[in-house]
Design an enzyme around this catalytic site. Structure first.
Site, PDB file in Angstrom:
ATOM      1  N   HIS A 177      35.677  36.304  42.297  1.00 35.32           N
ATOM      2  CA  HIS A 177      34.417  36.658  41.367  1.00 35.32           C
ATOM      3  C   HIS A 177      34.791  36.406  39.931  1.00 35.32           C
ATOM      4  CE1 HIS A 177      36.754  40.500  41.081  1.00 35.32           C
ATOM      5  NE2 HIS A 177      36.307  40.601  39.802  1.00 35.32           N
ATOM      6  N   SER A 224      40.745  42.342  37.093  1.00 37.26           N
ATOM      7  CA  SER A 224      40.489  41.537  38.255  1.00 37.26           C
ATOM      8  C   SER A 224      41.330  40.165  38.185  1.00 37.26           C
ATOM      9  CB  SER A 224      38.903  41.194  38.265  1.00 37.26           C
ATOM     10  OG  SER A 224      38.285  42.149  38.268  1.00 37.26           O
ATOM     11  N   ASP A 257      38.957  37.811  48.086  1.00 38.73           N
ATOM     12  CA  ASP A 257      38.572  37.634  46.713  1.00 38.73           C
ATOM     13  C   ASP A 257      39.437  36.709  45.857  1.00 38.73           C
ATOM     14  OD1 ASP A 257      37.373  37.735  44.356  1.00 38.73           O
ATOM     15  OD2 ASP A 257      36.953  39.825  44.480  1.00 38.73           O
TER      16      ASP A 257
END
Length: 718
Positions: free
Chosen positions: A84, A653, A219
């Site tokens: 992402h 992230s 991810d």
């Protein structure tokens, strides 16, 4: 003050009751915190974590793009981060014919790697500049203090970077302005896409599984940092070579066990753990519910267009993901803050502080002033949310607002042709980017909906004068009026008219901007806010900053029987958090394991589904049980995700999850729904970081992607 805070950072390790709480500055861990890390399983020395003079883990950690973390994993500049985080670059590189979001991509060699507009920042050094900044700020308060700080910060940064375009600096405030550090970065502007799994792996579970555990998402994405031939930061060039890092992370495929050590390095974006009860009340009552309601509308109309057209899905994919991510977060944050009675807990803490401060002139009136400050701003808070998340939630109106400089120059007889042409050139470049992402059908519906919602929910006396009256006079009332108005705006704006737009750019005649319908909408709302409410918000924020600084200063002086964890709020500067891999029980009779496996991926599989479809090759590999060296021997399967008790937030992230030897075991990518209050309050029992297991990452690269040459680049520890 410097000595006071440093001592508290050290003391915090003695009194910590929540072992996993805290996002620590790696250069200020202190002996007690370090000893606690060793007790939990850390096996390397402090200078291996952070060193100003020698290669250390900090040299492998980068700011990726504008708001994520990445890590260098080879001596050729190979970089891992989240899918992402690379999403926009992947979408930008994709076309309907070569849809890398849908199908995945693996560069067969370095010559096939795809250039991007991304950059990464390596931390060069950190300096404590508290004494210098405080000397300049003196006893200034309010706007004067803010203005002076900006001047001091700019002077410090200019001296540190020397105007070098490949260097950047920031003077970061810690403890709400009681301490300051200078962070200097080296910027590498040539970053290329090496590989990505299909979206059905990298975003498996979509919005349904977002912020949820159990999770089964791969991810991750892979990039490479390039440098000039002499190893220096550089802009993109075919002559550039892979960057030779000071340090890169070895990769362990030994796996994780319950209670095993887990450490995360990265750039957490922001927390407000020292927020007051007044701030929590405003967030729960107005800010979060309004944001959720308005983003819900935007998502609804974007999804309507995306679900039926692959080209539109590709076009809106990045924007939709950004809006959806924090739509769910802020909904969950409010629910958890209320569930855990955080407001009430803050009130108790504040009552204790006020009792202590009752005979101390410097601190005794802080909460009376807080109360007055919030009371003055609260009536306008809804307006600001509806402007930012509603009116500007329409991409067209957001873009049209950027034309104000052009209009202002055009209306001023003293403006030079050169200034106007310069502004038009900037507007034209901005328009090209806007048009690439603009989807008229969804945007038109968004505009109609948010205009109606603003009218119905924001106090009438705060509406832009004459705007709604004119709309109703021409189009009538009710939902249909807003739809007709929005339709006319989209049909008649110069923004979508190529011939009129190009003629304006060529001639330099910007007079028609003033009467453009899209600009008129933007101007009405922006001018109304700027003239009447912007100064109120500025005063509110400035006063809150002053009060927060004094409150934290008081807290650090208060002698309390209840141990208090003192670490600075996250502010997108490098931090390290540590904890253990462990399961948890979110409610009665429910216990979540600490790992998920590929069997769980298959259990969720729904052929052709928007969120739970899978590549046919993954299904084939699963049926063959072809897990190679990435198999978890204890479970005889492939582990996909695991959870740990680390303290992280947005910005983390893509952060590396490291074992006690400093080896990469996973990538952090999410938090769990039961602890979405973590920006304000950390819950030691429920807070978990969701990580993609590095073995699943390598399996996807090797077995699913057929890119074993990437694996061969790594230093794999078996």
């Amino acid at each position: 003050m410097k000595k006071l805070i440093l001592s508290l950072v050290l003391i915090a390790g003695v009194f910590r009751s929540y072992a996993d709480e805290g996002m620590w500055l790696p250069l200020l861990l202190g002996q007690q915190v370090y000893k606690d890390m060793v007790k939990k399983g850390l096996k390397i020395k402090p200078e291996q974590l952070y060193s100003a003079n020698k290669a250390s883990i900090k040299d492998a950690i980068v700011i990726f793009g504008g708001g994520c973390t990445g890590e260098i994993v080879s001596n050729q500049g190979l970089l891992f981060t989240n899918h992402h985080c690379g999403y926009d670059a992947i979408a930008t590189a994709s076309t309907v014919e070569h849809n890398y979001l849908k199908d995945g991509f693996w560069a067969a060699d370095k010559g096939k790697e795809i250039p991007t507009k991304l950059s990464v920042r390596f931390l060069n050094r950190i300096e404590d500049v508290t004494t210098q900044v405080m000397k300049e700020l003196g006893n200034l308060e309010g706007a004067d203090r803010t203005k002076k700080f900006n001047e001091v910060q700019q002077a410090i940064i200019t001296k540190a970077t020397g105007g070098d375009e490949f260097k950047a600096g920031v003077v970061a405030s810690m403890f709400k302005g009681n301490q300051y550090f200078l962070f200097v970065y080296d910027i590498f502007k040539d970053v290329r896409l090496v590989g990505t799994p299909p979206e059905s792996v990298g975003k498996y579970g979509g919005d349904t599984d977002n912020w949820e555990w159990p999770r089964h998402t791969g991810d991750f994405s892979v990039f490479r940092v390039y440098a000039s031939k002499d190893g220096k930061p550089a802009n993109f060039s075919n002559e550039n070579i892979p960057y030779k890092p000071k340090y890169f992370l070895p990769v362990s495929i030994k796996g994780v066990e319950e209670n095993s050590f887990a450490m995360i390095f990265g750039y957490p974006g922001g927390t407000n753990r020292y927020e007051t009860s007044f701030g929590i009340e405003l967030k729960n009552e107005i800010e979060n519910p309004t944001l959720v309601k308005l983003r819900d509308i935007r998502l609804k109309y974007m999804f309507e267009q995306m679900k039926n057209d692959p080209a539109v899905k590709l076009q809106l994919a990045s924007r939709y993901a950004q809006v959806a991510n924090y739509w769910k977060f802020f909904d969950g944050e409010t629910k958890q803050l209320k569930k855990f009675k955080t407001y009430e807990q803050k009130q108790k803490e504040e009552a204790a502080f006020q009792k202590w401060a009752s005979n101390k002139p410097e601190f005794q009136n802080i909460f009376k002033e807080y109360e007055a400050n919030y009371a003055a701003w609260k009536p306008y808070s809804l307006h600001r949310q509806y402007l930012n998340e509603g009116i500007f939630g329409s991409p067209l109106i957001g873009y049209a607002s950027s034309l104000m400089r052009v209009a202002t120059l055009g209306a001023n007889d003293k403006s030079s042709k050169e200034d106007i042409q310069k502004a038009l050139k900037a507007a034209d470049e901005s328009r090209k980017n806007f048009m690439e992402d603009e989807n008229k059908p969804s945007d038109e519906k968004i505009l109609a909906a948010v205009l109606q919602m603003f009218y119905e929910n924001v106090a009438k006396e705060q509406h832009p004068k004459g705007f709604y009256e004119a709309l109703f006079n021409q189009y009538g009332t009710g939902e249909d009026a807003y739809r007709k108005f929005a339709k006319d705006v989209f049909a008649n704006t110069i923004v979508f008219d190529e011939s009129r737009w190009n003629a304006m750019i060529s001639s330099g005649d910007v007079s028609q901007i003033t009467n453009d319908p899209a600009f008129m909408v933007a101007n009405a709302f922006v001018k109304n806010y700027t003239d009447n409410y912007a100064s109120k918000y500025s005063a509110f924020v400035t006063k809150n900053n002053d009060l927060g600084r004094h409150y934290l200063k008081g807290i650090m002086q208060m002698d309390t029987a209840k141990a208090r964890l003192m670490y600075p709020d996250a502010n997108f500067t490098m931090r390290v958090s540590y904890g253990t891999v462990n399961s948890y029980s979110p409610k009665d009779a429910v216990k979540y394991d600490y790992v998920t496996t590929i069997e769980g991926v298959m259990e969720k599989y729904v052929p052709g589904d928007y969120e739970f479809d899978l590549p046919s090759k993954l299904i084939e590999l699963y049926r063959k049980k072809d897990y190679g060296q990435y198999i978890d021997k204890k479970r005889n399967t492939l582990v996909v995700n695991f959870i740990s008790g680390n303290d992280i937030t947005g910005g983390n992230s893509g952060s590396p999850v490291l074992n006690g030897n400093g080896e990469l075991i996973g990538l952090a990518f999410d938090g769990n729904y039961e602890a979405l209050s973590h920006k304000i309050a950390f819950d030691s029992k429920l807070n978990r970081t969701i990580n993609v297991d590095i073995r699943y990452v390598l399996w996807c690269i090797d077995k699913l992607g057929g890119a074993k040459h990437i694996i061969d680049e790594l230093k794999v520890v078996k």
